[in-house]
Design an enzyme around this catalytic site. Structure first.
Site, PDB file in Angstrom:
ATOM      1  N   LYS A 248     -37.551 -44.391  91.925  1.00 58.95           N
ATOM      2  CA  LYS A 248     -38.572 -44.023  92.901  1.00 58.95           C
ATOM      3  C   LYS A 248     -39.801 -43.383  92.288  1.00 58.95           C
ATOM      4  CE  LYS A 248     -36.454 -42.176  96.721  1.00 58.95           C
ATOM      5  NZ  LYS A 248     -35.526 -41.122  97.062  1.00 58.95           N
TER       6      LYS A 248
ATOM      7  N   GLY B 138     -31.311 -38.401  83.103  1.00 60.00           N
ATOM      8  CA  GLY B 138     -29.882 -38.653  82.983  1.00 60.00           C
ATOM      9  C   GLY B 138     -29.560 -40.126  82.810  1.00 60.00           C
TER      10      GLY B 138
ATOM     11  N   ARG C  64     -23.060 -32.820  77.121  1.00 65.86           N
ATOM     12  CA  ARG C  64     -23.656 -31.521  77.454  1.00 65.86           C
ATOM     13  C   ARG C  64     -22.857 -30.370  76.851  1.00 65.86           C
ATOM     14  NH1 ARG C  64     -25.529 -32.776  83.671  1.00 65.86           N
ATOM     15  NH2 ARG C  64     -27.584 -33.569  83.103  1.00 65.86           N
TER      16      ARG C  64
ATOM     17  N   GLY D  14     -34.759 -33.483  85.443  1.00 61.96           N
ATOM     18  CA  GLY D  14     -35.812 -32.827  86.222  1.00 61.96           C
ATOM     19  C   GLY D  14     -36.582 -31.819  85.394  1.00 61.96           C
TER      20      GLY D  14
HETATM   21  P1  ADP Z   1     -33.490 -41.015  85.242  1.00 64.20           P
HETATM   22  O1  ADP Z   1     -32.139 -40.493  85.675  1.00 64.20           O
HETATM   23  O2  ADP Z   1     -33.460 -41.547  83.840  1.00 64.20           O
HETATM   24  O3  ADP Z   1     -34.619 -40.070  85.496  1.00 64.20           O
HETATM   25  P2  ADP Z   1     -33.895 -42.360  87.743  1.00 64.20           P
HETATM   26  O4  ADP Z   1     -32.775 -41.573  88.337  1.00 64.20           O
HETATM   27  O5  ADP Z   1     -35.263 -42.076  88.174  1.00 64.20           O
HETATM   28  O6  ADP Z   1     -33.798 -42.312  86.143  1.00 64.20           O
HETATM   29  O7  ADP Z   1     -33.652 -43.906  88.040  1.00 64.20           O
HETATM   30  C1  ADP Z   1     -32.475 -44.567  87.668  1.00 64.20           C
HETATM   31  C2  ADP Z   1     -32.042 -45.545  88.698  1.00 64.20           C
HETATM   32  O8  ADP Z   1     -33.078 -46.458  89.008  1.00 64.20           O
HETATM   33  C3  ADP Z   1     -30.880 -46.376  88.208  1.00 64.20           C
HETATM   34  O9  ADP Z   1     -29.751 -46.095  89.000  1.00 64.20           O
HETATM   35  C4  ADP Z   1     -31.354 -47.828  88.396  1.00 64.20           C
HETATM   36  O10 ADP Z   1     -30.349 -48.667  88.887  1.00 64.20           O
HETATM   37  C5  ADP Z   1     -32.475 -47.672  89.385  1.00 64.20           C
HETATM   38  N1  ADP Z   1     -33.447 -48.787  89.298  1.00 64.20           N
HETATM   39  C6  ADP Z   1     -34.155 -49.164  88.244  1.00 64.20           C
HETATM   40  N2  ADP Z   1     -34.886 -50.266  88.527  1.00 64.20           N
HETATM   41  C7  ADP Z   1     -34.611 -50.594  89.797  1.00 64.20           C
HETATM   42  C8  ADP Z   1     -35.028 -51.660  90.664  1.00 64.20           C
HETATM   43  N3  ADP Z   1     -35.888 -52.594  90.259  1.00 64.20           N
HETATM   44  N4  ADP Z   1     -34.543 -51.686  91.929  1.00 64.20           N
HETATM   45  C9  ADP Z   1     -33.656 -50.735  92.327  1.00 64.20           C
HETATM   46  N5  ADP Z   1     -33.227 -49.725  91.567  1.00 64.20           N
HETATM   47  C10 ADP Z   1     -33.692 -49.647  90.317  1.00 64.20           C
HETATM   48 MG    MG Z   2     -31.210 -40.347  87.637  1.00 65.37          MG
END
Ligand code: ADP
Ligand code: MG
Length: 417
Positions: A198, A351, A37, A374
């Site tokens: 989620k 992230g 960053r 976000g």
């Molecule tokens: P980003 O930061 O790229 O937007 P998110 O924060 O939405 O992504 O999601 C990332 C998290 O989702 C990671 O910490 C990962 O471990 C978790 N994750 C991915 N698949 C699963 C799963 N099947 N069960 C539990 N956690 C999961």
């Molecule tokens: Mg995340």
């Protein structure tokens, strides 16, 4: 982009207040573990330094919740900036009032003043007008280069633009140009890959994407809620029971819009989220008792890879599994490699997704890795971001505050000088 940028302003000799996103990860000893960053903000900072502006940098770091937290001071960031930028960098222990004003008075052209963590002040997140005014009073021009914070209406991202002419920095400009390419007239076929923990974080963006993409690939923890909506028993998998209806609705909406929605056919399951645990590959409707789905399986990986290779535009947000733990990282890493090997225009946001792409050594080959999680989701959702809205429009050559008032101290800030 229809907003003015620093390239449209005369900045030489001006005091320029720049909102950057220096919210970097720190280890327990306070060392920066990833300076992406900071490096992403260098084009803007170096330009201002070269043009002879007096540069005032401000950012938040972590979540100090309106109090001074010693471990969240900006000093490590100042250290890193000194290694990266060839000018004098002065760091002060406050953001408004006498301390920064005095330091600024002894800061020369082409030098940099770094303010203390903005979120040591409760007023920052409250978008307190008096706090914003005091930030603004230090400067002649406001630059927003913090795309990662542009979806927040805080004093440093929204409030200051009420008092100063606000323009975009080069990073913000690049982010908007890249993401606009996805929202407006993308090259088709256009595929979105959405994963992560989620579904509740991403319902808005899924709704919008279904109105725009040709293929929607769903993986990661959130796929479980979709599979549940199809009637599968997901056993101990991460699931959001109150979002099953939403998932069902999105499946119907995709059908109605002729969007090819792809869900996992097979899954990697285990009883615990642990590197040493025994894992097995099962069909999506066959999660064994006492187990949870932690990654997409090999058949699914092949199917998702094909979707990537047959696309001209791909956007990806959210890992395909618990990629932080080796036995469950394969889906995410192989997909990152697929994106890096594809000829398509590829954009990664989020992230964790960005760090997965880094881990796979694929970042260089991706067309754009967004610095905003976000913010990039909100942008893709088609929502306007307060930090961008507050900036001056390109065609508007009269320096104005965010609320449209003419600004007294800005008459020299018109383009072309
Ligand atoms: P980003 O930061 O790229 O937007 P998110 O924060 O939405 O992504 O999601 C990332 C998290 O989702 C990671 O910490 C990962 O471990 C978790 N994750 C991915 N698949 C699963 C799963 N099947 N069960 C539990 N956690 C999961
Ligand atoms: Mg995340």
């Amino acid at each position: 982009m229809n907003k003015k940028t620093i390239g449209d302003m005369c900045v030489s000799g001006k005091k320029v207040l720049v909102r950057v996103d220096f919210n970097v990860p720190l280890d327990d000893s306070g060392k920066i573990t990833d300076d992406t960053r900071i490096r992403a903000a260098l084009p803007t900072i170096n330009y201002l330094v070269k043009e002879g502006a007096r540069v005032i940098l401000m950012s938040h770091l972590g979540r100090p919740k309106g109090e001074v937290v010693e471990s969240l001071r900006m000093d490590p960031v100042a250290e890193r900036l000194r290694e990266l930028i060839d000018t004098r960098i002065v760091k002060v222990d406050g953001c408004i009032g006498e301390i920064p004003l005095e330091a600024l008075a002894s800061t020369g052209k082409g030098e940099v003043l770094l303010l203390e963590n903005l979120r040591f002040n409760r007023e920052e997140k409250q978008n307190d007008p008096e706090f914003a005014r005091q930030l603004a009073e230090m400067a002649d021009i406001y630059v927003n280069d913090a795309f990662g914070a542009a979806h927040r209406a805080h004093a440093s991202t929204r409030g200051v633009a009420e008092f100063l002419p606000g323009v975009a920095g080069f990073l913000l400009e690049k982010e908007i140009d890249m993401l606009s390419g996805l929202v407006n007239d993308p090259n088709r076929p256009f595929t979105a890959i959405i994963g992560g923990a989620k579904i509740s974080d991403k319902i808005g963006v899924l709704d919008s994407l279904i109105e725009n993409v040709d293929t929607l690939v769903i993986g990661g923890g959130m796929a479980n809620t979709f599979l549940k909506a199809m009637g599968y028993d997901m056993k101990n998998s991460l699931l959001e029971p109150d979002k099953i209806n939403n998932a069902g609705r999105l499946i119907s909406k995709a059908e109605k819009n002729n969007v090819n929605m792809m869900l996992p056919d097979d899954l990697v399951c285990a009883a615990e989220v642990d590197a040493g645990v025994k894992s097995e590959v099962v069909p999506a409707d066959g999660v064994p008792d006492g187990q949870m789905a932690l990654d997409i399986g090999p058949r699914t990986i092949e199917k998702f890879k094909k979707a990537v290779y047959s696309s001209s535009t791909v956007v990806w947000n959210g890992p395909m599994g618990v990629f932080e733990i080796e036995p469950f990282a394969r889906g995410t890493l192989v997909l990152a490699e697929a994106l890096s090997g594809s000829e398509a225009f590829t954009v990664v946001g989020g992230g964790d997704s960005a760090s997965a792409v880094d881990k796979a050594g694929a970042a260089e080959q991706i067309s754009h890795v967004s610095t905003g999680g976000g913010a990039s989701l909100k942008f893709l959702e088609g929502r306007s971001l307060p930090g961008i809205e507050a900036l001056q429009d390109k065609e508007d050559y009269n320096a104005q505050a965010g609320d449209g008032r003419e600004l007294e101290n800005a008459q020299n800030c018109v383009p072309g000088c």
